[in-house]
Structure formats: structure tokens, C-alpha cells
Design a protein around this motif. Sequence first.
Motif, PDB file in Angstrom:
ATOM      1  N   SER A  99       0.852  -1.186   0.000  1.00 43.07           N
ATOM      2  CA  SER A  99       0.000   0.000   0.000  1.00 43.07           C
ATOM      3  C   SER A  99       0.887   1.236   0.000  1.00 43.07           C
ATOM      4  N   THR A 131      -3.532   5.522  -3.297  1.00 44.59           N
ATOM      5  CA  THR A 131      -4.809   6.232  -3.220  1.00 44.59           C
ATOM      6  C   THR A 131      -4.913   7.380  -4.223  1.00 44.59           C
ATOM      7  N   SER A 157      -7.632   2.097  -2.504  1.00 45.28           N
ATOM      8  CA  SER A 157      -7.133   1.976  -1.133  1.00 45.28           C
ATOM      9  C   SER A 157      -7.746   0.747  -0.469  1.00 45.28           C
ATOM     10  N   ASP A 175       2.441   3.531   3.242  1.00 39.63           N
ATOM     11  CA  ASP A 175       1.527   4.601   2.854  1.00 39.63           C
ATOM     12  C   ASP A 175       1.649   5.851   3.712  1.00 39.63           C
TER      13      ASP A 175
END
Length: 389
Positions: free
Chosen positions: A22, A47, A140, A170
Motif C-alpha cells: 500500500s 490512493t 485503497s 503509505d
Amino acid sequence: MIDPSTSDSGAVSAPKIPVLISGAGFAGLATAFWMTRLGYRVTIIETSGGLRRGGTPVDIEGETIGILTRMEMIEAVRAKALPPRDFEFKDEEDTTLGGLTAASRPDDPSAARYEIHRDDLLDILFASVDGAVELHFGRSIAQLDDGPERVSVAFDDGSQGDYALVLGCDGNRSNTRSLVFADSDAASYYMGGYFYLRVVPKTGLLPANSTQLFSVPGRTAMLNGYDDRTDIALAFRSDQQIDYDFRDKAQQRRLVHDHFDGLGWKVPEMLAHVDADGDFYFDRANQIRMRAWSKGRIALVGDAGYCVSPVAGLGGSIALIGAARLADALQRHPDDHTAAFQEYEAELRPFVEQVQERAATAGMSTLFPADEAELEERNRKIRAGEIDL
């Protein structure tokens, strides 16, 4: 988990075990590089709608140079390296109180240090994994279910997937951290101030290849000059955290004006850039101090687990170090992610905590002195040549 036999290039012959990363910043891209080299099948989600660009340059030194050499990227970094910069502390009349000239920096190869624009390093890292990983922008994690054999992940678009490992890369406001770790909110350590950063075209406010810094108690203005751009930084101290909307740019501009209107030096010209249209970054100075960086099959890398703050000047480097240290631990423990995660943390944590403590104490008092006493002590050190930049 992975076959430890490697080729000369370091690649591992193993089934393509799925791993989810992520974040597609420095930590995420570097982690993807190493996990791909170890033979995992890597998926990255980010994201934002693309790579997050902008920001101030990155310092590359010490262990990071060796890591980029192992990644076969050091020549690309050197090709994009910026010239060394003079660093000057200024007073209100623009008189130089002291500092360090580029010519006076150590020429010992062991003290080698490079500075590279953030976007250039981002492009180098991205090129190393482009086409080798599955990458999804604008996505996400909505939910994580960490089981004994796999992590089941639900994404915000309704899709799902199962992964052997999930690695949260992230950033400071990590979604992975908040979903998995009960102490996520308490992990944010407030350092007692706020800062504004903006990169603009060359302003003429200072020569290229130089940094100038002006401080009064509780407030600091800093300019970084390059051939084609200028970094504008304004920072102020606050004992209490300020309640503000991180989406409300107008409110953030007002906070900057509230603290810097009426100051001399080059601050009025800097405030004119604050008022102009364009992207900027405003945030509290904080660190992430976690009790543990992993839980089950999920681990944190870089700012998500151990943000050292921009004051340290090593955020990008520590992301690269963390990614490499994690990969090395996984290679040494190919069938035991728990042992690998424990080794990764045990070996890296002392260094991270040392950097964090230095940034929260000497770093803050040098760059952003809080009061008259701290400012006078800093200026005394400048006059005595005791400042370590």
C-alpha cells in the motif's frame, strides 16, 4: 516462504507468492523492487491518481548509498545529483551569522553525500518496477482480515484479494496502520510546531545552490535556491496542537500569515508566494513512534511505521533503508515471516530512534528555536562553529 537459492543477480527461484504493498512513494516502490527480486508477485495500490509529485529534495548518504548501489541505481542518482549548497544563517538585515560553505564540506569519500530532487528519485525508483508489478492508482484498502495462512483484503472499489503479506508503505497518515494497529493514533508524536513548504520557479531571492535561514523566537523562514526553482519554508512553534482542516488551504494560508505578518528579512516576499495560486504543503511537525512495526502478516515500512519528520532531513533515505532491511530479513528467513519481521525491527529500530531523538531535540532547536534562550544558544554555537548541519 521463498526459496533462498539465488542467481548472481540476487533473484530468487520461487513460486510467485502474492504480496500487497500500500503506497507508491519511496518506501512502496523500493519495497516493491526488493520483493520482486525475491520472487514475490507484487501488487501496489496508491490512493492518489498517479505518483505523488512535488516536494523538496532528498539527501542520499551513508547506508543509502550502498543500498542504491546494490539496486544498480547509484549512477542514475549521481547523474541527477544537485550541486552542493552553501548554508547561511541570516539576521534581519541579511547579515550572515555563520554557516557552512559547499567548498568546506568534507571531501573524504566515506562522507559522500548527494542531494537529488524528489521527483527525479521517484522516477528512478518507478522505472525499476514499471512493468514488473501490478499497479493500481486511485485505490485503497477498506478492510484487512489477517489469518494464519493469508491476509484477506477488501478494497474501496468493492474488489477483494488474498495475499501472503501486506506491507504498509503509505506514509505518515498510513491507512494500513490505522486499520491494523490499535495504537495508531497514539503513535503520532507532536514535535511542537507547524511548517509550510512550497516549491516555486526561481525567485531571485537568493543565489542558486544556496540555503538561507532566518529565525526569531518561535518562527523560522528558510529558502533553498537551485538553478531553476526555489523552496520556500516557513515554520512556527506552538505548544498546543492547532485544530484546522487539512483540506482548507485558505485557512492554512491565514495561519501562516497570523504568525509571519510583520517580520522582516525576506519574509514579505515569501508571503507573496504563499498568497499565489499553486500547490503547497502545510502540516504539523510530527513523528511516528510505534511500539511494534508488524502484526501477523502485516508490516509497516518508512513513514507509516517510523516517520522521523522533515526536520531530520532523512525521510527518503530511511524509507530506502527500511525497504532493504526488510528484504534482507525476509531472505534470511524465507519460510518464517514472523522471524523476518522481528529481525527487521530489532536491527533497524535503534537507528530510527536515534534519528528521531536528534531531530526532536537538536534539530528543532537549531532550525526552529522556540524562544529567546534557545535562539541565543543556537547563535552562540554558530559563532563558535559548533553547528553540525
